[in-house]
Motif scaffolding. Structure first.
Motif, short mmCIF file in Angstrom:
data_model
loop_
_atom_site.label_atom_id
_atom_site.label_comp_id
_atom_site.label_asym_id
_atom_site.label_seq_id
_atom_site.Cartn_x
_atom_site.Cartn_y
_atom_site.Cartn_z
N ALA A 53 37.41 27.16 -27.25
CA ALA A 53 37.06 28.37 -28.01
C ALA A 53 38.05 28.65 -29.13
O ALA A 53 37.69 29.22 -30.15
CB ALA A 53 36.98 29.57 -27.07
N TYR A 54 39.30 28.24 -28.96
CA TYR A 54 40.34 28.52 -29.95
C TYR A 54 40.66 27.32 -30.82
O TYR A 54 41.58 27.36 -31.62
CB TYR A 54 41.60 29.04 -29.24
CG TYR A 54 41.34 30.34 -28.53
CD1 TYR A 54 41.51 31.56 -29.20
CD2 TYR A 54 40.90 30.37 -27.22
CE1 TYR A 54 41.24 32.76 -28.57
CE2 TYR A 54 40.62 31.57 -26.59
CZ TYR A 54 40.79 32.75 -27.26
OH TYR A 54 40.51 33.94 -26.64
N PHE A 56 35.97 37.81 -27.97
CA PHE A 56 36.15 36.61 -28.78
C PHE A 56 35.31 36.72 -30.06
O PHE A 56 34.13 37.08 -30.01
CB PHE A 56 35.75 35.37 -27.97
CG PHE A 56 35.98 34.09 -28.71
CD1 PHE A 56 37.26 33.63 -28.93
CD2 PHE A 56 34.90 33.37 -29.21
CE1 PHE A 56 37.48 32.45 -29.63
CE2 PHE A 56 35.11 32.20 -29.91
CZ PHE A 56 36.40 31.74 -30.12
N ARG A 59 29.22 34.35 -22.73
CA ARG A 59 30.02 33.23 -22.27
C ARG A 59 29.26 31.93 -22.54
O ARG A 59 28.57 31.43 -21.66
CB ARG A 59 30.33 33.37 -20.78
CG ARG A 59 31.12 34.64 -20.47
CD ARG A 59 31.52 34.72 -19.02
NE ARG A 59 32.47 33.72 -18.62
CZ ARG A 59 33.78 33.76 -18.85
NH1 ARG A 59 34.30 34.77 -19.51
NH2 ARG A 59 34.57 32.81 -18.41
N TRP A 78 30.31 24.73 -24.30
CA TRP A 78 31.14 24.02 -25.27
C TRP A 78 30.39 23.75 -26.57
O TRP A 78 30.91 23.93 -27.66
CB TRP A 78 31.61 22.71 -24.64
CG TRP A 78 32.56 21.92 -25.45
CD1 TRP A 78 33.92 22.06 -25.47
CD2 TRP A 78 32.25 20.88 -26.37
NE1 TRP A 78 34.47 21.16 -26.36
CE2 TRP A 78 33.47 20.42 -26.91
CE3 TRP A 78 31.07 20.28 -26.78
CZ2 TRP A 78 33.53 19.39 -27.85
CZ3 TRP A 78 31.13 19.26 -27.72
CH2 TRP A 78 32.35 18.83 -28.24
N LEU A 135 30.04 26.88 -28.74
CA LEU A 135 31.30 27.20 -29.40
C LEU A 135 31.58 26.25 -30.56
O LEU A 135 31.96 26.67 -31.64
CB LEU A 135 32.46 27.15 -28.40
CG LEU A 135 32.57 28.33 -27.47
CD1 LEU A 135 33.58 28.05 -26.37
CD2 LEU A 135 32.96 29.58 -28.24
#
Length: 193
Positions: free
Chosen positions: A87-88, A125, A133, A136, A139
């Motif tokens: 996510a980051y 986020f 949520r 992968w 995101l």
């Protein structure tokens, strides 16, 4: 190792809600001082996020969890493993050819810091709705193909500009830790204004 008893920024967000800009300026400055120190020694952290920034009992912050940090070579070689929290991760981490040619761990740390500060300001986020949520792939698509998130209009111009300097899609356009330490958002002393 030093014992840090205040938890993480993630737990502080969950306990106390969003952060004021004054608090975020202090957090940004302290994290940037740590990143500038690391980057000057050719170390990229590669996993900056609220859960990896500890809070001391007096409110200072410290970068933690160096489990995926990397000593970068002079050429800023590409890192072939996908380590860290997806996510980051910066856009060039997912697609280096589209976003700057090579993975630059230092610029990636700045991207992650920008997302962290954004999250602490809005309470969730940045690329997602509150409570969402995703997986992968969701995101990765949001980070690579969507425009960088923008702060709400309630944010000051200085804070918006600071985050914009962190969240440039092209890694070469992101400000370095040393440059960001000179940004008016972190240099501003609210006690003198």
């Amino acid at each position: 190792m030093e014992y840090v008893d205040g938890g993480t920024l993630e737990t502080a967000l969950a306990r106390g809600g969003t952060f004021s800009e004054e608090r975020l300026a202090t957090v940004a400055r302290e994290v940037l001082e740590g990143l500038a120190y690391l980057h000057a020694r050719n170390i990229a952290h590669r996993d900056i996020k609220p859960a990896n920034i500890l809070v001391t009992s007096d409110g200072r912050v410290k970068i933690a969890d160096f489990g995926v940090s990397k000593l970068m070579c002079r050429t800023l070689e590409a890192c072939n493993s996908y380590v860290g929290t997806c996510a980051y991760m910066s856009p060039e981490r997912f697609d280096p050819d589209a976003y700057g040619g090579n993975y630059n761990g230092f610029a990636a740390d700045i991207w992650s810091l920008g997302l962290t500060l954004f999250e602490l300001f809005v309470g969730h986020f940045p690329f997602l709705q509150a409570g969402q949520r995703p997986d992968w792939v969701t995101l990765m698509c949001a980070i690579c193909f969507a425009d960088p998130p923008t702060l709400p209009h309630t944010a000051s111009a200085k804070f918006r500009n600071f985050v914009d300097c962190c969240l440039k899609k092209e890694s070469a356009e992101r400000w370095s830790a040393a440059q960001l330490l000179t940004h008016p958002f972190v240099c501003h002393d609210p006690k003198t204004s």
